[in-house]
Design a protein around this motif. Structure first.
Motif, PDB file in Angstrom:
ATOM      1  N   VAL A   1       0.873  -1.175   0.000  1.00 56.72           N
ATOM      2  CA  VAL A   1       0.000   0.000   0.000  1.00 56.72           C
ATOM      3  C   VAL A   1       0.911   1.225   0.000  1.00 56.72           C
ATOM      4  N   ASP A   2       1.029   1.880  -1.146  1.00 58.72           N
ATOM      5  CA  ASP A   2       1.924   3.031  -1.253  1.00 58.72           C
ATOM      6  C   ASP A   2       1.402   4.219  -0.459  1.00 58.72           C
ATOM      7  N   GLY A   3       0.098   4.412  -0.460  1.00 55.46           N
ATOM      8  CA  GLY A   3      -0.474   5.541   0.267  1.00 55.46           C
ATOM      9  C   GLY A   3      -1.924   5.734  -0.118  1.00 55.46           C
ATOM     10  N   ARG A   4      -2.531   6.705   0.531  1.00 57.34           N
ATOM     11  CA  ARG A   4      -3.925   7.018   0.248  1.00 57.34           C
ATOM     12  C   ARG A   4      -3.997   8.306  -0.549  1.00 57.34           C
ATOM     13  N   ARG A   5      -4.745   8.267  -1.634  1.00 60.69           N
ATOM     14  CA  ARG A   5      -4.825   9.412  -2.526  1.00 60.69           C
ATOM     15  C   ARG A   5      -5.793  10.453  -1.964  1.00 60.69           C
ATOM     16  N   PRO A   6      -5.718  11.685  -2.456  1.00 56.74           N
ATOM     17  CA  PRO A   6      -6.649  12.723  -1.998  1.00 56.74           C
ATOM     18  C   PRO A   6      -8.117  12.358  -2.221  1.00 56.74           C
ATOM     19  N   ASP A   7      -8.401  11.490  -3.236  1.00 53.40           N
ATOM     20  CA  ASP A   7      -9.795  11.100  -3.479  1.00 53.40           C
ATOM     21  C   ASP A   7     -10.256   9.977  -2.560  1.00 53.40           C
TER      22      ASP A   7
ATOM     23  N   ASP B   1      -3.378   3.722  -3.386  1.00 52.34           N
ATOM     24  CA  ASP B   1      -2.488   3.271  -4.454  1.00 52.34           C
ATOM     25  C   ASP B   1      -1.753   2.029  -3.993  1.00 52.34           C
ATOM     26  N   LEU B   2      -1.773   1.008  -4.849  1.00 49.73           N
ATOM     27  CA  LEU B   2      -1.211  -0.291  -4.502  1.00 49.73           C
ATOM     28  C   LEU B   2      -0.150  -0.716  -5.509  1.00 49.73           C
ATOM     29  N   GLN B   3       0.721  -1.598  -5.071  1.00 47.08           N
ATOM     30  CA  GLN B   3       1.597  -2.366  -5.950  1.00 47.08           C
ATOM     31  C   GLN B   3       1.459  -3.821  -5.535  1.00 47.08           C
ATOM     32  N   SER B   4       1.079  -4.680  -6.461  1.00 47.77           N
ATOM     33  CA  SER B   4       0.822  -6.079  -6.103  1.00 47.77           C
ATOM     34  C   SER B   4       1.267  -7.008  -7.209  1.00 47.77           C
TER      35      SER B   4
ATOM     36  N   GLY C   1      -3.629  11.550   1.315  1.00 48.45           N
ATOM     37  CA  GLY C   1      -2.331  12.182   1.131  1.00 48.45           C
ATOM     38  C   GLY C   1      -1.221  11.549   1.940  1.00 48.45           C
ATOM     39  N   GLU C   2      -1.549  10.626   2.848  1.00 48.71           N
ATOM     40  CA  GLU C   2      -0.550  10.015   3.713  1.00 48.71           C
ATOM     41  C   GLU C   2       0.004   8.746   3.071  1.00 48.71           C
ATOM     42  N   THR C   3       1.281   8.462   3.305  1.00 50.00           N
ATOM     43  CA  THR C   3       1.928   7.257   2.789  1.00 50.00           C
ATOM     44  C   THR C   3       2.456   6.426   3.948  1.00 50.00           C
ATOM     45  N   LEU C   4       2.638   5.138   3.691  1.00 47.32           N
ATOM     46  CA  LEU C   4       3.205   4.259   4.713  1.00 47.32           C
ATOM     47  C   LEU C   4       4.724   4.399   4.796  1.00 47.32           C
ATOM     48  N   GLY C   5       5.372   4.578   3.648  1.00 49.45           N
ATOM     49  CA  GLY C   5       6.817   4.771   3.650  1.00 49.45           C
ATOM     50  C   GLY C   5       7.611   3.522   3.974  1.00 49.45           C
ATOM     51  N   TYR C   6       7.069   2.351   3.629  1.00 50.44           N
ATOM     52  CA  TYR C   6       7.754   1.103   3.955  1.00 50.44           C
ATOM     53  C   TYR C   6       8.764   0.672   2.901  1.00 50.44           C
ATOM     54  N   GLY C   7       8.870   1.389   1.810  1.00 49.96           N
ATOM     55  CA  GLY C   7       9.843   1.027   0.788  1.00 49.96           C
ATOM     56  C   GLY C   7       9.188   0.515  -0.478  1.00 49.96           C
ATOM     57  N   SER C   8       9.959   0.541  -1.546  1.00 46.16           N
ATOM     58  CA  SER C   8       9.434   0.207  -2.865  1.00 46.16           C
ATOM     59  C   SER C   8       9.320  -1.298  -3.046  1.00 46.16           C
ATOM     60  N   HIS C   9       8.568  -1.680  -4.054  1.00 49.13           N
ATOM     61  CA  HIS C   9       8.378  -3.084  -4.381  1.00 49.13           C
ATOM     62  C   HIS C   9       9.627  -3.640  -5.051  1.00 49.13           C
ATOM     63  N   PRO C  10      10.080  -4.835  -4.676  1.00 46.57           N
ATOM     64  CA  PRO C  10      11.252  -5.409  -5.353  1.00 46.57           C
ATOM     65  C   PRO C  10      10.941  -5.699  -6.811  1.00 46.57           C
TER      66      PRO C  10
ATOM     67  N   GLY D   1       9.322  -8.537  -0.464  1.00 47.82           N
ATOM     68  CA  GLY D   1       8.009  -7.909  -0.549  1.00 47.82           C
ATOM     69  C   GLY D   1       7.223  -8.169   0.724  1.00 47.82           C
ATOM     70  N   ARG D   2       5.949  -7.797   0.720  1.00 43.62           N
ATOM     71  CA  ARG D   2       5.131  -7.912   1.936  1.00 43.62           C
ATOM     72  C   ARG D   2       3.663  -7.733   1.551  1.00 43.62           C
ATOM     73  N   ASN D   3       2.794  -7.948   2.521  1.00 45.02           N
ATOM     74  CA  ASN D   3       1.383  -7.586   2.409  1.00 45.02           C
ATOM     75  C   ASN D   3       1.106  -6.564   3.504  1.00 45.02           C
ATOM     76  N   ASP D   4       0.959  -5.319   3.122  1.00 44.27           N
ATOM     77  CA  ASP D   4       0.788  -4.241   4.101  1.00 44.27           C
ATOM     78  C   ASP D   4      -0.561  -4.285   4.808  1.00 44.27           C
ATOM     79  N   MET D   5      -1.485  -5.125   4.334  1.00 42.86           N
ATOM     80  CA  MET D   5      -2.791  -5.227   4.973  1.00 42.86           C
ATOM     81  C   MET D   5      -2.854  -6.354   6.011  1.00 42.86           C
TER      82      MET D   5
END
Length: 293
Positions: free
Chosen positions: A21-27, A31-34, A194-203, A221-225
């Protein structure tokens, strides 16, 4: 009179091997990477072309899936007919085997299978833009299920990378019979717009990796949920512990927003033995040994 051809399609379970989970958008969306793969187990859908839509269900989880307008097969049919006026629909029959609200995209896989069948019945190409527009309208996870091949899924599920050739991944899937609502897990995650987790990019995942290289990369990698889902459904932690303790397990992780978890094994023998042992120890759980691709 010429017989009308019926169409059929598998709706394989979608497994999130990673879910960043990269972060939550203003809407408000996230935003995810999976890295997504698909199992050899799933639901089964048939279509008898006709002038009017109909849906019937059978199978062990048919009652939970529902046959009304909120079923994703019905939603996908409406979405594609909105994109393609005059599209021929028909009578769908869904054999529902996958657990519902389980983090393995059962409803999304059903919707994608419906779109594939409608495309076949109406001579549409699977890369027709209308098909993907309908998939996006049906649900966030539907586009990646239209062509069920391993690939990266980013954004809110709307951006798809090219197919990735994975090494043979023998897996055991376990669902403890507890439904977990995706919205509740995101809420527990607690990200503000607007907030991000900041755990690092996807390999980076490359097509054609050998098993050991792939496993080393996947473990980065990981599952942030996962943590949030474990708070809502503590049995997930127990499932992960059982899977991690299975002989030959190389990685155990939750899929999607849960509660289904998976373990990866190097050999079919180890996966099969683990599935049998877990089924015997927990007969109330849904347990499947399968191959991911």
């Amino acid at each position: 009179m010429t017989a009308v051809k019926n169409f059929s399609a598998k709706a394989p379970a979608k497994i999130n091997l990673t879910l960043h989970v990269d972060g939550r958008r203003p809407d408000g969306y996230h935003d995810l990477q999976s890295l997504v793969a698909f199992a050899g187990t799933g639901d089964f859908l048939t279509l008898a072309p006709d002038d009017f839509f109909a849906l019937t269900l059978e199978g062990p989880t048919a009652v939970e899936a529902g046959d009304g307008g909120d079923n994703l097969v019905a939603r996908a049919d409406r979405a594609l007919r909105a994109e393609k006026p005059g599209l021929r629909t028909g009578a769908f029959h869904l054999v529902k085997r996958l657990p519902v609200a389980a983090g393995i995209g059962g409803g999304s896989a059903d919707a994608a299978a419906a779109l594939r069948l409608l495309a076949a019945a109406n001579d549409l190409s699977l890369d027709d833009p209308a098909l993907y527009a309908a998939a996006r309208a049906a649900g966030a996870d539907v586009p990646v299920c239209v062509v069920p091949r391993a690939r990266m899924m980013t954004g809110v599920g709307d951006r798809l990378g090219p197919p990735i050739r994975l090494p043979p991944l023998f897996a055991v899937l376990v669902n403890p019979g507890v439904a977990v609502e995706t919205r509740a897990v995101f809420h527990k995650l607690g990200l503000r717009p607007g907030e991000t987790l900041g755990y690092g990019s996807h390999p980076p995942i490359a097509s054609g990796m050998d098993f050991e290289t792939f496993m080393r990369t996947l473990k980065r990698g990981r599952n942030d949920m996962e943590d949030a889902a474990c708070v809502l459904a503590p049995v997930i932690g127990h499932v992960l512990s059982v899977l991690s303790g299975a002989r030959g397990c190389r990685l155990a992780r939750m899929s999607g927003s849960g509660a289904t978890c998976f373990a990866l094994f190097e050999t079919r023998r180890h996966a099969g033995a683990a599935a049998r042992a877990i089924s015997q120890g927990h007969p109330e759980w849904w347990v499947k040994a399968t191959l991911l691709r």
